[in-house]
Write an enzyme that holds these catalytic residues in place. Structure first.
Site, PDB file in Angstrom:
ATOM      1  N   GLU A  78       6.505   0.718   4.730  1.00  0.00           N
ATOM      2  CA  GLU A  78       6.540   0.924   3.279  1.00  0.00           C
ATOM      3  C   GLU A  78       6.619  -0.369   2.485  1.00  0.00           C
ATOM      4  O   GLU A  78       6.033  -0.485   1.413  1.00  0.00           O
ATOM      5  CB  GLU A  78       7.708   1.846   2.911  1.00  0.00           C
ATOM      6  CG  GLU A  78       7.622   3.239   3.532  1.00  0.00           C
ATOM      7  CD  GLU A  78       6.358   3.991   3.132  1.00  0.00           C
ATOM      8  OE1 GLU A  78       5.634   3.532   2.229  1.00  0.00           O
ATOM      9  OE2 GLU A  78       6.098   5.039   3.736  1.00  0.00           O
ATOM     10  N   HIS A 104      -1.578   1.686   4.556  1.00  0.00           N
ATOM     11  CA  HIS A 104      -0.923   2.247   5.737  1.00  0.00           C
ATOM     12  C   HIS A 104      -1.866   2.378   6.925  1.00  0.00           C
ATOM     13  O   HIS A 104      -1.407   2.500   8.070  1.00  0.00           O
ATOM     14  CB  HIS A 104      -0.323   3.614   5.411  1.00  0.00           C
ATOM     15  CG  HIS A 104       0.979   3.549   4.681  1.00  0.00           C
ATOM     16  ND1 HIS A 104       2.016   2.747   5.093  1.00  0.00           N
ATOM     17  CD2 HIS A 104       1.426   4.195   3.561  1.00  0.00           C
ATOM     18  CE1 HIS A 104       3.042   2.892   4.269  1.00  0.00           C
ATOM     19  NE2 HIS A 104       2.710   3.755   3.324  1.00  0.00           N
ATOM     20  N   HIS A 129      -2.023   1.882  -1.965  1.00  0.00           N
ATOM     21  CA  HIS A 129      -0.807   1.923  -1.151  1.00  0.00           C
ATOM     22  C   HIS A 129      -1.056   2.712   0.138  1.00  0.00           C
ATOM     23  O   HIS A 129      -0.743   2.245   1.245  1.00  0.00           O
ATOM     24  CB  HIS A 129       0.327   2.560  -1.960  1.00  0.00           C
ATOM     25  CG  HIS A 129       1.630   2.673  -1.214  1.00  0.00           C
ATOM     26  ND1 HIS A 129       2.684   1.813  -1.429  1.00  0.00           N
ATOM     27  CD2 HIS A 129       2.050   3.539  -0.260  1.00  0.00           C
ATOM     28  CE1 HIS A 129       3.686   2.139  -0.640  1.00  0.00           C
ATOM     29  NE2 HIS A 129       3.334   3.195   0.080  1.00  0.00           N
ATOM     30  N   GLU A 130      -1.634   3.901  -0.014  1.00  0.00           N
ATOM     31  CA  GLU A 130      -1.867   4.740   1.164  1.00  0.00           C
ATOM     32  C   GLU A 130      -2.928   4.144   2.083  1.00  0.00           C
ATOM     33  O   GLU A 130      -2.830   4.245   3.314  1.00  0.00           O
ATOM     34  CB  GLU A 130      -2.258   6.158   0.738  1.00  0.00           C
ATOM     35  CG  GLU A 130      -1.238   6.860  -0.158  1.00  0.00           C
ATOM     36  CD  GLU A 130       0.173   6.903   0.430  1.00  0.00           C
ATOM     37  OE1 GLU A 130       0.298   6.851   1.675  1.00  0.00           O
ATOM     38  OE2 GLU A 130       1.142   6.944  -0.345  1.00  0.00           O
TER      39      GLU A 130
END
Length: 832
Positions: free
Chosen positions: A512, A493, A489-490
């Site tokens: 997000e 980004h 997930h990170e």
């Protein structure tokens, strides 16, 4: 949108006061001293300025530059004739500013070469400023990216220039949200100084940084992703359109490690006779000031490397030069191998050398050609123009943690990094940033993770529970599911949220929602799952997210459920460039997941219309076009509709997507209907069968002994962590569960060793059924998993059980001094 008036402190909206349409900060040079004892950062920030897009020949004062009615620091000259002078407005909060001065850059000998170049060539940029100093700064800002080293050297030299002695002093004021600077008699933007030095210090209570203790009870400080961003760390321009580069020199105690969002892996320079070390970082890619990230503490680097002979198969596309040690070595020296990135680790079972870019036929949709492209962003050394970056699957990376968690970080997180990085590259293409640091932050961190340029913060909650330090045991590598998916997930980004940012911060789903959607795809690739396994896990996670979103929509204000709250006004600002970020200071919003979940389902919906492989290939095309830029929802959606024209012919228009998904609360019909399918998959049916066994074990009144004895012979199937989450959620719907059942559930699934998502559901069961024997599990969770514990405080209080309420108050008293401010405010309202 009117953002120029003073803001009522009781409102939920965050003011962005910087007048970015008039003047822009192009580069920051920070010089900071960290004092962990006094909890104060002292230093200077030098701003290099350029007239903004609406500067023109006007003065930029009056209606475009707000004059606060009640400044906290006044000058006798501020409210007299100087109110007609041009005002530079910076976002600033909880800072003590002692001086603002203009720099005499003409005194920097190395700058004279630029002046000669300007005289010989012309600056080639817009109207020429009048003063020699302004000419030099404009030329410095305009240097091509091929000369970035020269540019940064000159920025640094200028930052140490003496104050300009002519032309009168600078005067300044601060109010709650901003710092305003004027030069007496200067009424036009063109005449305003181009290089300013602000001397200031932070306040311990400032919201941009968190002063706390790490897991070993040692002092540390880090930027915590505050709703007010970095304005309490240094005066800056917060609006995302103010894209800038920066360099920073940070001094801290010699035993500390300083991590910062910089492209280089900084080496500490020990300052003799001071007990301090100095760390220097820089970035060459223009980014919003809100992405600047700092962490200072007694972190240690986890190292686990293979020797050359052991490295089989070879890692593709990684940088060479890393030193090699024995497999599995654990280095307790925080500075060992600081110059050598960790490329791989022996414990990793994730195979990534075989991950390759997928090829797609272009005959089934239009606009998917991508052979030739040129960058559309401002000039900077872009990795997309570097051929070697296209094949670099794994960028250099390092792992840091406090000593007590170093073993877990080494064994659980570090082995996952190469595979996750390679899977992200296979999914999205070129890594936007050349390196990565990962840090396990203190227990008071209010999120599971946070991504910034070149650095990721991870909560200790993503690690497996006590006794699961080796990643084996319950679920084997599956026990790392939360850690791996959060890491993916990170990493997502880096592309969506950082390399491509939202031009309007209210459109959080652009960051997000995309990261939530991509984490499943990248994590499945990192694990090398089959197509069937990938689809089954995708449907299971969709069901879990649907349940979570449904619950949130039932228990939140409708206005907080809208993904594009400014609707047709999205992206609009006042004449000066200032604006308000709607709901940004609402404490309830801090703990909501609607932008993650509703955004995820929108992308899942769009993928269902064009096919997953085509959808992911489109992502890569979109990244190539928009990296290094800011976007609105319409940029993504319009390009998607143009690339796949059949979508619009089927009635899926931009207006329809706005109406169904972005501009209204709740969820569209498609999602309600689609959720039924996710309840009927094999993995869910397996969970239902296990739930039936547990319900059968729960004794009725008078039959407890018989049922307990029978229960010893029941065979329970092994389940994945996500299945276990669902199992516990379904059991939460049961009105009664016996003590025997609860005790057996804990023992069967070895719950203290599971990840935080599982343990959170277990704590909910304990609270609901008043299972006092496991209150210690709840207390442990509230203390060590603060990122996820806020909801449990409410559950403890709503039960109206004196013992549970006492537990809530005791846990709050133990952690409240170190808690995140927003979390503490919400919990204190519940408990006190």
């Amino acid at each position: 949108m009117d953002g120029d008036g003073d803001v009522d402190p009781g409102r939920d909206d965050l003011p962005l006061r910087a007048n970015t349409n008039h003047i822009l900060v192009r580069h920051y040079v920070l010089d900071l001293d960290i004092n962990l004892q006094t909890k104060v950062i002292t230093g200077t920030v030098v701003l290099f300025l350029e007239p903004g897009p609406l500067a023109g020949d006007g003065n930029g004062a009056g209606e475009g530059a707000p004059t606060p009615p009640q400044p906290s620091q006044t000058d006798d000259s501020w409210e007299d004739e100087s109110h007609r002078d041009f005002t530079l407005v910076l976002d600033c909060c909880d800072l003590t500013v002692s001086k603002v001065e203009e720099l005499d850059v003409t005194s920097v000998s190395d700058m004279q070469g630029l002046l000669k170049e300007v005289k010989g060539e012309g600056s080639g940029v817009g109207p020429q400023p009048d003063s020699q100093s302004a000419v030099l700064i404009q030329r410095l800002i305009s240097l091509p990216s091929t000369q970035w080293k020269k540019q940064h050297h000159l920025y640094f030299q200028c930052s140490h220039a003496p104050a300009f002695e002519g032309g009168g002093p600078l005067i300044f004021n601060t109010d709650r949200w901003s710092l305003q600077v004027r030069k007496r008699g200067v009424r036009t933007i063109q005449e305003f100084p181009r290089a300013l030095r602000v001397c200031y210090k932070t306040k311990p209570e400032g919201g941009s940084v968190r002063w706390t203790k790490d897991q070993d009870n040692r002092s540390c400080v880090y930027t915590a992703g505050s709703p007010i961003n970095n304005r309490a760390l240094f005066p800056c321009q917060e609006p995302p359109v103010a894209m800038s580069t920066w360099q920073a020199q940070v001094r801290a105690p010699r035993e500390c490690v300083v991590l910062l969002s910089g492209e280089n892996q900084a080496q500490p320079t020990h300052l003799h006779h001071t007990g301090l070390s100095s760390w220097d970082y820089y970035v060459t890619m223009p980014m919003p000031a809100s992405t600047f990230t700092l962490a200072v503490g007694y972190w240690h680097q986890a190292t686990a490397q293979l020797s050359t002979a052991q490295l089989t198969p070879p890692v593709q596309g990684t940088r060479t030069g890393a030193s090699h040690t024995h497999a599995g070595s654990l280095d307790m020296n925080p500075f060992t191998n600081m110059d050598h990135p960790i490329i791989t680790s022996p414990q990793s079972t994730l195979v990534y050398s075989g991950l390759k870019d997928e090829k797609h036929s272009e005959s089934e949709c239009s606009g998917l050609g991508d052979d030739n492209f040129t960058c559309c962003h401002a000039d900077y050394p872009c990795p997309f123009t570097d051929p070697s970056a296209w094949s670099q699957e794994v960028v250099p990376h390092r792992m840091f943690a406090p000593p007590s968690l170093l073993q877990k970080a080494q064994v659980q997180v570090l082995p996952l990094l190469p595979g996750c990085l390679a899977a992200a590259h296979a999914t999205l293409g070129v890594h936007p940033f050349p390196r990565l640091d990962v840090l396990i932050v203190p227990a008071s961190f209010s999120s599971l993770g946070m991504a910034s340029p070149h650095i990721i913060f991870l909560s200790q909650s993503v690690l497996c529970g006590d006794g699961e330090g080796d990643g084996e045991g319950v679920g084997g590598e599956r026990g790392l599911s939360l850690c791996g998916s959060r890491l993916c997930h990170e990493l997502s980004h880096s592309w969506f949220g950082l390399a491509i940012g939202a031009r309007d911060w209210t459109e959080e789903w652009i960051s997000e929602g995309f990261a939530t959607y991509l984490e499943d795809i990248i994590w499945a690739r990192a694990q090398q799952l089959s197509s069937k396994e990938t689809e089954e896990q995708s449907q299971l996670k969709a069901l879990l997210r649907w349940r979570r979103l449904s619950d949130e929509l039932q228990n939140s204000e409708e206005q907080l459920q809208i993904l594009r709250p400014n609707m047709e006004s999205t992206g609009q600002v006042s004449e000066s460039g200032s604006s308000l970020v709607k709901h940004a200071l609402n404490p309830e919003k801090t703990f909501m997941q609607v932008h993650y979940l509703k955004g995820y389902f929108l992308l899942r919906f769009l993928a269902s219309k064009v096919g997953l492989e085509y959808f992911l290939h489109f992502f890569r095309l979109f990244i190539k076009k928009y990296h290094g830029q800011l976007i609105l929802s319409q940029d993504f959606l319009q390009m998607l509709l143009e690339t796949f024209p059949d979508m619009e012919r089927q009635g899926l228009t931009l207006e329809a997507i706005y109406a169904d998904w972005l501009d209204r609360p709740g969820v569209p019909k498609w999602l309600c209907e689609g959720s039924v399918v996710w309840t009927q998959t094999r993995l869910v049916e397996d969970v239902k069968a296990e739930v039936a066994k547990w319900i059968g074990l729960s004794p009725s009144v008078g039959k407890g002994r018989k049922r307990k004895k029978a229960g010893l012979n029941v065979n329970f199937k092994e389940v994945m962590p996500e299945q276990l989450v669902l199992l516990l959620e379904i059991l939460l719907e049961e009105a009664e569960l016996s003590v025997t059942s609860l005790r057996t559930i804990k023992r069967t699934y070895d719950l203290p060793k599971q990840d935080a998502e599982v343990r959170h559901r277990w704590c909910e069961l304990v609270i609901k059924h008043k299972y006092a024997q496991a209150y210690g599990d709840v207390e442990h969770f509230l203390i060590h998993d603060q990122a996820m514990g806020v909801y449990l405080y409410g559950e403890l209080m709503i039960q109206e059980d004196s013992r549970q309420q006492a537990l809530a108050r005791r846990c709050l008293s133990l952690v409240q001094n170190e808690m995140d401010q927003s979390a503490r405010r919400v919990v204190e309202e519940m408990v006190l």
